[in-house]
Design a protein around this motif. Structure first.
Motif, PDB file in Angstrom:
ATOM      1  N   ALA A   9      27.942  -9.037 -23.734  1.00 15.99           N
ATOM      2  CA  ALA A   9      28.613  -8.384 -24.859  1.00 15.99           C
ATOM      3  C   ALA A   9      27.600  -7.720 -25.781  1.00 15.99           C
ATOM      4  O   ALA A   9      27.810  -6.597 -26.258  1.00 15.99           O
ATOM      5  N   ARG A  10      26.475  -8.415 -26.025  1.00 13.66           N
ATOM      6  CA  ARG A  10      25.443  -7.812 -26.889  1.00 13.66           C
ATOM      7  C   ARG A  10      24.860  -6.561 -26.256  1.00 13.66           C
ATOM      8  O   ARG A  10      24.606  -5.565 -26.939  1.00 13.66           O
ATOM      9  N   LEU A  11      24.670  -6.602 -24.934  1.00 13.65           N
ATOM     10  CA  LEU A  11      24.132  -5.442 -24.234  1.00 13.65           C
ATOM     11  C   LEU A  11      25.103  -4.265 -24.306  1.00 13.65           C
ATOM     12  O   LEU A  11      24.692  -3.124 -24.576  1.00 13.65           O
ATOM     13  N   ILE A  12      26.382  -4.546 -24.085  1.00 12.06           N
ATOM     14  CA  ILE A  12      27.392  -3.487 -24.138  1.00 12.06           C
ATOM     15  C   ILE A  12      27.444  -2.873 -25.536  1.00 12.06           C
ATOM     16  O   ILE A  12      27.466  -1.654 -25.697  1.00 12.06           O
ATOM     17  N   TRP A  13      27.453  -3.730 -26.550  1.00 15.85           N
ATOM     18  CA  TRP A  13      27.483  -3.230 -27.920  1.00 15.85           C
ATOM     19  C   TRP A  13      26.245  -2.382 -28.230  1.00 15.85           C
ATOM     20  O   TRP A  13      26.336  -1.337 -28.897  1.00 15.85           O
ATOM     21  N   THR A  14      25.101  -2.780 -27.739  1.00 16.17           N
ATOM     22  CA  THR A  14      23.876  -2.028 -28.007  1.00 16.17           C
ATOM     23  C   THR A  14      23.925  -0.656 -27.344  1.00 16.17           C
ATOM     24  O   THR A  14      23.547   0.357 -27.956  1.00 16.17           O
ATOM     25  N   VAL A  15      24.393  -0.600 -26.108  1.00 15.72           N
ATOM     26  CA  VAL A  15      24.490   0.682 -25.401  1.00 15.72           C
ATOM     27  C   VAL A  15      25.493   1.596 -26.099  1.00 15.72           C
ATOM     28  O   VAL A  15      25.230   2.787 -26.331  1.00 15.72           O
ATOM     29  N   VAL A  16      26.656   1.050 -26.436  1.00 17.50           N
ATOM     30  CA  VAL A  16      27.672   1.845 -27.128  1.00 17.50           C
ATOM     31  C   VAL A  16      27.144   2.340 -28.476  1.00 17.50           C
ATOM     32  O   VAL A  16      27.329   3.503 -28.849  1.00 17.50           O
TER      33      VAL A  16
END
Length: 319
Positions: A9-16
């Motif tokens: 989730a943290r990775l997805i949020w960072t990419v977005v």
């Protein structure tokens, strides 16, 4: 398992966040049209920057600290170009002061009595009206003694459709000209102040980018060139420019001018739309000048128009 989901989730949020922030940071610098979508999106930058700051709170619940920081940085980079520039250090010796009003009457539909009241209350010396016609102008001048207070004006507006722009002035006008480049009338004339100083005034109105983006960009560019070529030491450009500091073309146009809105601080107080379900979100009505220092700014509404009028007080630099 739970740790892996949180990391994902943290990775997805960072990419977005990276994608959104990068787009927001680049948007105010794009001088392209894409069918008018880019200038329309740029008009929404002040709202979008606030939205990014709000959105930055969400990844905090997932401990995606990097994503939150990226969104905040994106909001700052997007919002900074849209602020009203405060041009400190450009004061001058002034021996005259004037008050200028600029207003879009929306196809001559703004209530003339209430518009006259706003002009009279502002004690305006010069008024730039756009989207007006002769019937509307005469109706305004009949109210509150404005015919006597503003006895000088530029030529009659163009007949057929409401494309008219006019300058009403307490001071004598000379050297009247048309400014080309817009589908709307744009007029200019030189006002002679009581002390003898002369100020060229222009009532301007590029078309909106909605539905006619090429005409909009052409008119902004033509007005930018006209300002650059105008030899006048003291120049006031007032009207509905259908652009804000979020638009790179407008920033270029206004780069050599001061804005009356400086007197209200860097926040771009919106002037459009008025009388709509959504509140005003973009500052596209302006009073700009060179050879003058802004000393006051205000805005007002008149039923029948979707624009707020703007009032600018100026100290005129002496020769």
């Amino acid at each position: 398992m739970r740790t892996a989901r949180r990391s994902r989730a943290r990775l997805i949020w960072t990419v977005v966040a990276l994608l959104v922030a990068a787009f927001a940071a680049v948007l105010p610098h794009l001088d392209v049209l894409v069918g008018g979508l880019v200038p329309i999106a740029q008009a929404l930058i002040p709202v979008g920057a606030i939205g990014l700051l709000v959105l930055a709170v969400v990844p905090l619940f997932f401990r995606a600290w990097a994503a939150a920081v990226i969104l905040v940085v994106g909001a700052v980079l997007a919002g900074l170009p849209a602020l009203t520039p405060l041009r400190a250090g450009t004061e001058c010796a002034a021996d005259a002061s004037i008050t200028v009003v600029a207003f879009n009457a929306k196809f001559a539909g703004a209530d003339p009595a209430l518009l006259a009241a706003r002009i009279a209350d502002a004690d305006a010396d010069i008024v730039a009206l756009v989207e007006t016609d002769e019937v509307h102008i005469e109706a305004v001048l009949r109210e509150r003694g404005l015919a006597a207070a503003l006895p000088h004006r530029t030529r009659e507006t163009t007949e057929g459709g409401v494309r008219g722009s006019v300058i009403l002035s307490a001071f004598p006008l000379r050297g009247e000209q048309d400014i080309s480049g817009s589908v709307f009338d744009q007029v200019t004339a030189v006002a002679t102040l009581p002390g003898g100083d002369e100020v060229r005034v222009a009532a301007v109105h590029p078309p909106p980018p909605v539905g006619q983006p090429v005409d909009w960009r052409t008119a902004i560019g033509a007005l930018d060139r006209w300002i650059g070529e105008a030899p006048d030491e003291r120049l006031i450009v007032a009207g509905d420019l259908n652009a804000s500091y979020a638009h790179p073309g407008f920033r270029e146009l206004a780069s050599s001018l001061r804005s009356a809105a400086e007197a209200a601080g860097p926040i771009p107080w919106p002037t459009w739309p008025q009388e709509r379900p959504v509140p005003a979100f973009t500052a596209i009505d302006h009073i700009l000048a060179r050879g003058a220092v802004p000393t006051g700014w205000d805005s007002f509404s008149v039923p029948g128009s979707d624009h707020r009028g703007v009032i600018g007080d100026w100290a005129i630099c002496s020769g």
